[in-house]
Design a protein around this motif. Structure first.
Motif, PDB file in Angstrom:
ATOM      1  N   UNK A   1       0.809  -1.221   0.000  1.00 62.16           N
ATOM      2  CA  UNK A   1       0.000   0.000   0.000  1.00 62.16           C
ATOM      3  C   UNK A   1       0.843   1.273   0.000  1.00 62.16           C
ATOM      4  N   UNK A   2       2.004   1.223   0.687  1.00 61.56           N
ATOM      5  CA  UNK A   2       2.831   2.416   0.766  1.00 61.56           C
ATOM      6  C   UNK A   2       3.404   2.850  -0.569  1.00 61.56           C
ATOM      7  N   UNK A   3       3.400   1.967  -1.543  1.00 66.70           N
ATOM      8  CA  UNK A   3       3.932   2.301  -2.869  1.00 66.70           C
ATOM      9  C   UNK A   3       2.947   3.145  -3.658  1.00 66.70           C
ATOM     10  N   UNK A   4       1.657   2.901  -3.447  1.00 65.61           N
ATOM     11  CA  UNK A   4       0.620   3.538  -4.256  1.00 65.61           C
ATOM     12  C   UNK A   4       0.510   5.019  -3.906  1.00 65.61           C
ATOM     13  N   UNK A   5       0.751   5.880  -4.881  1.00 66.24           N
ATOM     14  CA  UNK A   5       0.680   7.327  -4.663  1.00 66.24           C
ATOM     15  C   UNK A   5      -0.772   7.792  -4.654  1.00 66.24           C
ATOM     16  N   UNK A   6      -1.044   8.845  -3.880  1.00 65.04           N
ATOM     17  CA  UNK A   6      -2.409   9.358  -3.789  1.00 65.04           C
ATOM     18  C   UNK A   6      -2.875  10.017  -5.074  1.00 65.04           C
ATOM     19  N   UNK A   7      -1.956  10.677  -5.770  1.00 59.69           N
ATOM     20  CA  UNK A   7      -2.307  11.355  -7.021  1.00 59.69           C
ATOM     21  C   UNK A   7      -1.200  11.096  -8.041  1.00 59.69           C
ATOM     22  N   UNK A   8      -1.120   9.864  -8.569  1.00 64.14           N
ATOM     23  CA  UNK A   8       0.004   9.494  -9.431  1.00 64.14           C
ATOM     24  C   UNK A   8      -0.023  10.199 -10.779  1.00 64.14           C
ATOM     25  N   UNK A   9       1.159  10.284 -11.390  1.00 61.89           N
ATOM     26  CA  UNK A   9       1.272  10.893 -12.720  1.00 61.89           C
ATOM     27  C   UNK A   9       0.482  10.076 -13.740  1.00 61.89           C
TER      28      UNK A   9
ATOM     29  N   UNK B   1       1.243  -6.610  -7.830  1.00 62.52           N
ATOM     30  CA  UNK B   1       2.280  -5.607  -8.065  1.00 62.52           C
ATOM     31  C   UNK B   1       1.746  -4.212  -7.791  1.00 62.52           C
ATOM     32  N   UNK B   2       2.582  -3.385  -7.141  1.00 61.18           N
ATOM     33  CA  UNK B   2       2.286  -1.965  -6.948  1.00 61.18           C
ATOM     34  C   UNK B   2       3.499  -1.178  -7.401  1.00 61.18           C
ATOM     35  N   UNK B   3       3.267  -0.004  -8.014  1.00 62.89           N
ATOM     36  CA  UNK B   3       4.378   0.781  -8.538  1.00 62.89           C
ATOM     37  C   UNK B   3       4.052   2.268  -8.539  1.00 62.89           C
ATOM     38  N   UNK B   4       5.087   3.085  -8.379  1.00 64.88           N
ATOM     39  CA  UNK B   4       4.946   4.532  -8.589  1.00 64.88           C
ATOM     40  C   UNK B   4       5.965   5.003  -9.622  1.00 64.88           C
TER      41      UNK B   4
ATOM     42  N   UNK C   1      -5.442  -8.370 -14.295  1.00 62.06           N
ATOM     43  CA  UNK C   1      -6.293  -7.185 -14.235  1.00 62.06           C
ATOM     44  C   UNK C   1      -5.682  -6.185 -13.255  1.00 62.06           C
ATOM     45  N   UNK C   2      -5.987  -4.909 -13.451  1.00 64.51           N
ATOM     46  CA  UNK C   2      -5.582  -3.870 -12.506  1.00 64.51           C
ATOM     47  C   UNK C   2      -6.792  -3.523 -11.648  1.00 64.51           C
ATOM     48  N   UNK C   3      -6.638  -3.633 -10.317  1.00 67.14           N
ATOM     49  CA  UNK C   3      -7.759  -3.442  -9.385  1.00 67.14           C
ATOM     50  C   UNK C   3      -7.501  -2.206  -8.518  1.00 67.14           C
ATOM     51  N   UNK C   4      -8.491  -1.325  -8.340  1.00 66.27           N
ATOM     52  CA  UNK C   4      -8.315  -0.125  -7.503  1.00 66.27           C
ATOM     53  C   UNK C   4      -7.777  -0.491  -6.114  1.00 66.27           C
ATOM     54  N   UNK C   5      -6.614   0.032  -5.773  1.00 70.44           N
ATOM     55  CA  UNK C   5      -5.916  -0.385  -4.552  1.00 70.44           C
ATOM     56  C   UNK C   5      -6.683  -0.031  -3.289  1.00 70.44           C
ATOM     57  N   UNK C   6      -7.156   1.205  -3.189  1.00 72.54           N
ATOM     58  CA  UNK C   6      -7.806   1.629  -1.944  1.00 72.54           C
ATOM     59  C   UNK C   6      -9.120   0.899  -1.722  1.00 72.54           C
ATOM     60  N   UNK C   7      -9.922   0.755  -2.762  1.00 71.08           N
ATOM     61  CA  UNK C   7     -11.213   0.068  -2.620  1.00 71.08           C
ATOM     62  C   UNK C   7     -11.016  -1.382  -2.204  1.00 71.08           C
ATOM     63  N   UNK C   8     -10.055  -2.039  -2.827  1.00 72.53           N
ATOM     64  CA  UNK C   8      -9.803  -3.440  -2.486  1.00 72.53           C
ATOM     65  C   UNK C   8      -9.314  -3.572  -1.048  1.00 72.53           C
ATOM     66  N   UNK C   9      -8.369  -2.724  -0.647  1.00 72.51           N
ATOM     67  CA  UNK C   9      -7.842  -2.784   0.721  1.00 72.51           C
ATOM     68  C   UNK C   9      -8.934  -2.513   1.744  1.00 72.51           C
ATOM     69  N   UNK C  10      -9.724  -1.484   1.511  1.00 69.28           N
ATOM     70  CA  UNK C  10     -10.799  -1.138   2.451  1.00 69.28           C
ATOM     71  C   UNK C  10     -11.836  -2.250   2.544  1.00 69.28           C
ATOM     72  N   UNK C  11     -12.146  -2.883   1.420  1.00 71.59           N
ATOM     73  CA  UNK C  11     -13.120  -3.978   1.429  1.00 71.59           C
ATOM     74  C   UNK C  11     -12.617  -5.147   2.265  1.00 71.59           C
ATOM     75  N   UNK C  12     -11.375  -5.573   2.008  1.00 67.28           N
ATOM     76  CA  UNK C  12     -10.818  -6.716   2.732  1.00 67.28           C
ATOM     77  C   UNK C  12     -10.620  -6.393   4.214  1.00 67.28           C
ATOM     78  N   UNK C  13     -10.266  -5.164   4.505  1.00 65.58           N
ATOM     79  CA  UNK C  13     -10.021  -4.775   5.898  1.00 65.58           C
ATOM     80  C   UNK C  13     -11.304  -4.847   6.736  1.00 65.58           C
TER      81      UNK C  13
END
Length: 378
Positions: free
Chosen positions: A18-26, A45-48, A67-79
């Motif tokens: 999660x720490x890799x995923x930027x809040x507002x990536x390029x 995989x996560x990348x910035x 597939x690419x899955x929205x990181x925050x939505x997936x994390x919040x759902x599982x949490x």
């Protein structure tokens, strides 16, 4: 694409990313995790673009895919799900992701995995195997001293120098410098040096096991890769020249004070309450076996002082009075584990050295701290 996995196991794996995923990536797709099923394994995989982390996980696979899955939505759902098996399916046509739990169904809009950046492939590399505990210690001892000033890019990471005889890790922000040597880590080739960015080490620190788990460190002129357990992190190195730190470490400090680490740290924290909030200046006055720690804030008429016992040795028998930024001293003491520490001084306007009074035979720890100007010197 379809697979079954434990919700808590998957959450644990992606939490390391999660720490890799930027809040507002390029690149917008970097707000996602890349999920790939290959040979019965799930690769997440996560990348910035500067740091890429890949985590491998065993799952029950029914159909492969990616597939690419929205990181925050997936994390919040599982949490917010209780521990249970969940089934995740992906529609290969429109990349819709569905998560099926024991009593619920959750639908997310995924993206085409082909748009996700590829993991850098390192060429012309050197590598060495070390225990995870070594890298974990190196990060703990140096990361706090890195600079956050983007105008000083060379100081925005930890300098690593690996030779056939030892490994040296150094960080500085211009006011303090931390050097950590390991004599049990070496390279099989020629001396290698590079600078690892602060963000990469912060992410790595959260994932590293604090034991002797083998870690494979691979590097070339542009990238470094860390592989351990089921995780691989690759980061772009800082392409700058690190300051010539060896020339600023004093070799002729002739005054040494030894004192209990926690005792001094507790005193400094109390003094910091009364120090000027913009300078955090505290004063150390050492004479004989007594250390006086004091602070004052003239603007608000606040002041405090304490006296502590210490062991003090000076070649000329002279006393010394010297000022420091309390925050730098507290940071340094907080990141050491020794019961007793030693300070080496020379003059009130010259750098002091802080180190453990006793250390392990295969490591060498040293912190340099620049003093601040006091109104008077004794």
């Amino acid at each position: 694409m379809k697979f079954v996995v434990s919700s808590s196991v998957l959450l644990k794996q992606i939490s390391a990313l999660e720490g890799v995923v930027a809040g507002n990536p390029v690149v917008p797709i970097l707000e996602n995790f890349l999920f790939e099923i290959k040979e019965g394994k799930l690769l997440v995989t996560a990348s910035d673009l500067q740091v890429t982390v890949v985590s491998e996980l065993s799952v029950d696979v029914e159909r492969e895919g990616s597939v690419a899955i929205p990181a925050k939505m997936l994390s919040d759902t599982l949490r917010n799900l209780p521990e249970q098996p969940v089934t995740i399916t992906v529609d290969e046509e429109d990349f819709v992701v569905q998560i099926f739990s024991a009593n619920g169904k959750y639908r997310l809009a995924g993206e085409n995995a082909i748009d996700f950046p590829k993991v850098p492939e390192l060429e012309n590399t050197q590598s060495t195997e070390v225990a995870s505990e070594v890298i974990s210690s190196a990060i703990a001892y140096t990361l706090f001293a890195t600079s956050t000033d983007e105008m000083k890019p060379a100081m925005n990471g930890v300098y690593v120098n690996i030779s056939p005889s030892q490994a040296v890790f150094v960080a500085t922000d211009g006011h303090r410098l931390m050097r950590y040597k390991r004599l049990d880590v070496s390279s099989s080739g020629e001396l290698e040096e590079f600078i690892i960015p602060r963000k990469a080490l912060t992410i790595l620190k959260k994932s590293l096991p604090a034991d002797d788990t083998p870690l494979q460190l691979t590097y070339n002129d542009q990238h470094a890769s860390f592989r351990f357990n089921t995780i691989q992190m690759t980061c772009r190195l800082i392409d700058e020249n690190f300051p010539d730190y060896e020339n600023v470490i004093p070799l002729d400090n002739d005054k040494t004070m030894r004192i209990g680490r926690t005792e001094l740290m507790s005193s400094l924290k109390r003094m910091a309450i009364y120090a000027n909030k913009s300078t955090n200046q505290i004063r150390l006055k050492i004479a004989g076996d007594q250390l006086e720690v004091s602070a004052e804030d003239i603007d608000f008429s606040n002041e405090a002082s304490e006296k502590l016992f210490c062991d003090f040795e000076a070649e000329d028998g002279a006393e010394i009075e010297i000022g420091f930024n309390a925050r730098f001293l507290i940071d340094g003491l907080s990141n050491l584990s020794a019961d007793k520490v030693a300070f080496d001084f020379s003059e009130p306007n010259r750098a002091a050295l802080l180190k453990p009074n006793d250390s392990e035979s295969d490591e060498d720890i040293l912190m340099l701290i620049m003093p601040v100007m006091l109104n008077n010197y004794y």
